[in-house]
Scaffold this active site. Structure first.
Site, mmCIF file in Angstrom:
data_model
loop_
_atom_site.group_PDB
_atom_site.id
_atom_site.type_symbol
_atom_site.label_atom_id
_atom_site.label_comp_id
_atom_site.label_asym_id
_atom_site.label_seq_id
_atom_site.Cartn_x
_atom_site.Cartn_y
_atom_site.Cartn_z
ATOM 1 N N PRO A 190 0.801 -1.230 0.000
ATOM 2 C CA PRO A 190 0.000 0.000 0.000
ATOM 3 C C PRO A 190 0.830 1.274 0.000
ATOM 4 O O PRO A 190 1.885 1.365 0.632
ATOM 5 C CB PRO A 190 -0.822 -0.117 1.299
ATOM 6 C CG PRO A 190 -0.095 -1.105 2.135
ATOM 7 C CD PRO A 190 0.529 -2.061 1.186
ATOM 8 N N ASN A 191 0.322 2.245 -0.759
ATOM 9 C CA ASN A 191 0.848 3.607 -0.852
ATOM 10 C C ASN A 191 2.137 3.737 -1.655
ATOM 11 O O ASN A 191 2.612 4.855 -1.864
ATOM 12 C CB ASN A 191 1.051 4.222 0.549
ATOM 13 C CG ASN A 191 -0.237 4.326 1.331
ATOM 14 O OD1 ASN A 191 -1.213 4.896 0.860
ATOM 15 N ND2 ASN A 191 -0.263 3.751 2.532
ATOM 16 N N ARG A 214 3.895 11.145 -1.673
ATOM 17 C CA ARG A 214 3.844 10.789 -0.254
ATOM 18 C C ARG A 214 5.171 11.104 0.457
ATOM 19 O O ARG A 214 6.223 10.589 0.096
ATOM 20 C CB ARG A 214 3.542 9.294 -0.117
ATOM 21 C CG ARG A 214 3.542 8.783 1.313
ATOM 22 C CD ARG A 214 3.605 7.276 1.345
ATOM 23 N NE ARG A 214 3.656 6.783 2.705
ATOM 24 C CZ ARG A 214 4.027 5.544 3.044
ATOM 25 N NH1 ARG A 214 4.371 4.685 2.095
ATOM 26 N NH2 ARG A 214 4.057 5.173 4.308
ATOM 27 N N TYR A 268 10.562 9.377 1.278
ATOM 28 C CA TYR A 268 10.493 8.444 0.165
ATOM 29 C C TYR A 268 11.035 9.000 -1.156
ATOM 30 O O TYR A 268 11.084 8.273 -2.151
ATOM 31 C CB TYR A 268 9.043 7.969 -0.028
ATOM 32 C CG TYR A 268 8.511 7.234 1.180
ATOM 33 C CD1 TYR A 268 8.863 5.911 1.422
ATOM 34 C CD2 TYR A 268 7.683 7.875 2.097
ATOM 35 C CE1 TYR A 268 8.387 5.239 2.535
ATOM 36 C CE2 TYR A 268 7.204 7.211 3.219
ATOM 37 C CZ TYR A 268 7.564 5.895 3.433
ATOM 38 O OH TYR A 268 7.104 5.230 4.553
ATOM 39 N N ASN A 325 8.216 -5.429 -1.233
ATOM 40 C CA ASN A 325 8.115 -4.331 -0.279
ATOM 41 C C ASN A 325 6.671 -4.304 0.197
ATOM 42 O O ASN A 325 5.810 -3.708 -0.453
ATOM 43 C CB ASN A 325 8.490 -2.998 -0.926
ATOM 44 C CG ASN A 325 8.433 -1.842 0.073
ATOM 45 O OD1 ASN A 325 7.926 -1.983 1.182
ATOM 46 N ND2 ASN A 325 8.945 -0.689 -0.325
ATOM 47 N N ALA A 329 3.232 -0.957 4.648
ATOM 48 C CA ALA A 329 2.645 -1.021 5.988
ATOM 49 C C ALA A 329 2.285 -2.441 6.412
ATOM 50 O O ALA A 329 2.264 -2.746 7.615
ATOM 51 C CB ALA A 329 1.414 -0.120 6.059
ATOM 52 N N GLU A 379 13.295 -8.951 0.962
ATOM 53 C CA GLU A 379 12.471 -7.857 1.497
ATOM 54 C C GLU A 379 13.190 -6.533 1.247
ATOM 55 O O GLU A 379 14.390 -6.414 1.509
ATOM 56 C CB GLU A 379 12.266 -8.076 2.994
ATOM 57 C CG GLU A 379 11.517 -6.967 3.707
ATOM 58 C CD GLU A 379 11.525 -7.155 5.218
ATOM 59 O OE1 GLU A 379 10.746 -6.464 5.895
ATOM 60 O OE2 GLU A 379 12.325 -7.974 5.727
ATOM 61 N N HIS A 408 12.879 -2.139 1.636
ATOM 62 C CA HIS A 408 12.206 -0.957 2.154
ATOM 63 C C HIS A 408 12.960 0.278 1.675
ATOM 64 O O HIS A 408 14.197 0.312 1.709
ATOM 65 C CB HIS A 408 12.141 -0.976 3.672
ATOM 66 C CG HIS A 408 11.320 -2.089 4.221
ATOM 67 N ND1 HIS A 408 9.943 -2.093 4.172
ATOM 68 C CD2 HIS A 408 11.689 -3.266 4.794
ATOM 69 C CE1 HIS A 408 9.495 -3.213 4.704
ATOM 70 N NE2 HIS A 408 10.535 -3.945 5.086
ATOM 71 N N ARG A 456 12.881 4.179 12.481
ATOM 72 C CA ARG A 456 11.690 5.014 12.568
ATOM 73 C C ARG A 456 10.855 4.611 13.799
ATOM 74 O O ARG A 456 11.408 4.162 14.797
ATOM 75 C CB ARG A 456 10.900 4.914 11.260
ATOM 76 C CG ARG A 456 11.687 5.470 10.066
ATOM 77 C CD ARG A 456 10.956 5.261 8.766
ATOM 78 N NE ARG A 456 9.688 5.983 8.728
ATOM 79 C CZ ARG A 456 8.807 5.864 7.742
ATOM 80 N NH1 ARG A 456 9.063 5.039 6.710
ATOM 81 N NH2 ARG A 456 7.684 6.558 7.759
#
Length: 314
Positions: A168-169, A176, A181, A233, A236, A257, A259, A266
């Site tokens: 998502p996103n 965003r 990002y 990725n 969320a 994976e 990111h 974070r």
């Protein structure tokens, strides 16, 4: 569920067969042009068994992404139920474009007949789902490059195929939180992945993005027997989805994976990753370049598994 039933459900979600003006296939995307776009029920379309995603195309068009091997059968039933033959030209600005070919050459490749595009879709069942604002020209160019790559690799039984999955996103890249990002868009990410995959010798690189957990599970399951590596990725869903972990474990395809940000630095809740248990490597904090490293590392991993230390795949 029979493909005829699926076609009937699709037509119902589109507002009935009388609302269908044209249809065509682009990879595993069933393209539909409607008379009245207000009659399209997108939620109903997405709920149909076998539909992996939907993308709006222009004011009256919609693309429906299907799972392995089903798009051709569904289209055939759509044709029978509506009496409307497939027409690529209906989806172009110029009505003079030939129905059986792409009327332009991209990067020196000759036009690919529609029947060839359908044949590739049958052999290579999983397509990219783009929910960004690609123009028709960019869309056609991406499809042309993808098809040319697939046609060249059709006879290579040992050709390696890569699936890049984004949660998502990710489709909002460039908009965003750009301080975190970056300002590069999702289209830039797709092109980076395809270029990097070609450089590493992959015969095919498919990029899929969805904001829905079930869609991501479906595309991972559909990768079984079709793809040799997965770059994921989960965004969320990294921190919440046992379902994605179980899907990756179920297909047992080598996975990395990725990111974009340094998630471990974070918020505390972002330090939890469920999918990490199904991945042999995690890359974070490199921006979009993390995908390039993941693709390079995946190629090396697959070569090592096969005992081939030479450059490129296979």
């Amino acid at each position: 569920m029979a493909k005829t039933d699926v076609a009937e459900e699709v037509l119902d979600a589109l507002g009935g067969k009388d609302n269908v003006k044209a249809n065509d296939i682009c990879m595993t995307r069933l393209r539909i042009l409607t008379v009245e776009s207000d009659l399209i029920d997108m939620n109903k379309l997405r709920s149909i068994k076998g539909v992996l995603g939907t993308v709006r195309r222009g004011p009256n068009g919609v693309e429906i992404v299907f799972g392995p091997g089903s798009v051709n059968e569904v289209q055939e039933d759509i044709v029978q139920l509506t009496g409307i033959q497939p027409s690529y030209s209906a989806f172009r600005d110029s009505s003079s474009a030939p129905e059986d070919s792409i009327s332009v050459q991209i990067n020196g490749h000759a036009p690919i007949p529609r029947v060839a595009r359908a044949a590739v879709a049958a052999k290579r069942p999983l397509a990219s789902t783009r929910v960004d604002s690609l123009s028709d020209a960019e869309d056609d160019e991406d499809d042309m490059e993808e098809l040319a790559s697939l046609l060249e690799a059709t006879d290579a039984a040992d050709a390696k195929r890569l699936l890049v999955v984004n949660g998502p996103n990710i489709n909002m890249l460039g908009v965003r939180e750009p301080k975190i990002y970056g300002r590069r868009a999702y289209t830039d990410l797709v092109r980076l992945c395809r270029k990097a995959a070609r450089e590493e010798g992959f015969a095919d690189c498919r990029c899929f993005q969805s904001n829905h957990e079930g869609d991501l599970v479906d595309v991972i399951q559909a990768a079984y027997g079709e793809f040799d590596g997965i770059i994921i990725n989960p965004a969320a869903y990294t921190h919440t989805s046992v379902a994605l972990l179980d899907a990756l474990k179920s297909v047992a395809i080598p996975a990395i994976e990725v990111h974009i940000s340094k998630v471990d630095e974070r918020e505390d809740f972002r330090r939890i990753s469920y999918v990490r248990a199904a991945c042999f490597e995690t890359i974070m904090g490199m921006g979009l370049e993390g995908y390039r490293k993941a693709i390079k590392d995946m190629a090396a991993h697959l070569r090592e598994r096969e005992g081939d230390k030479g450059p490129g795949l296979p």
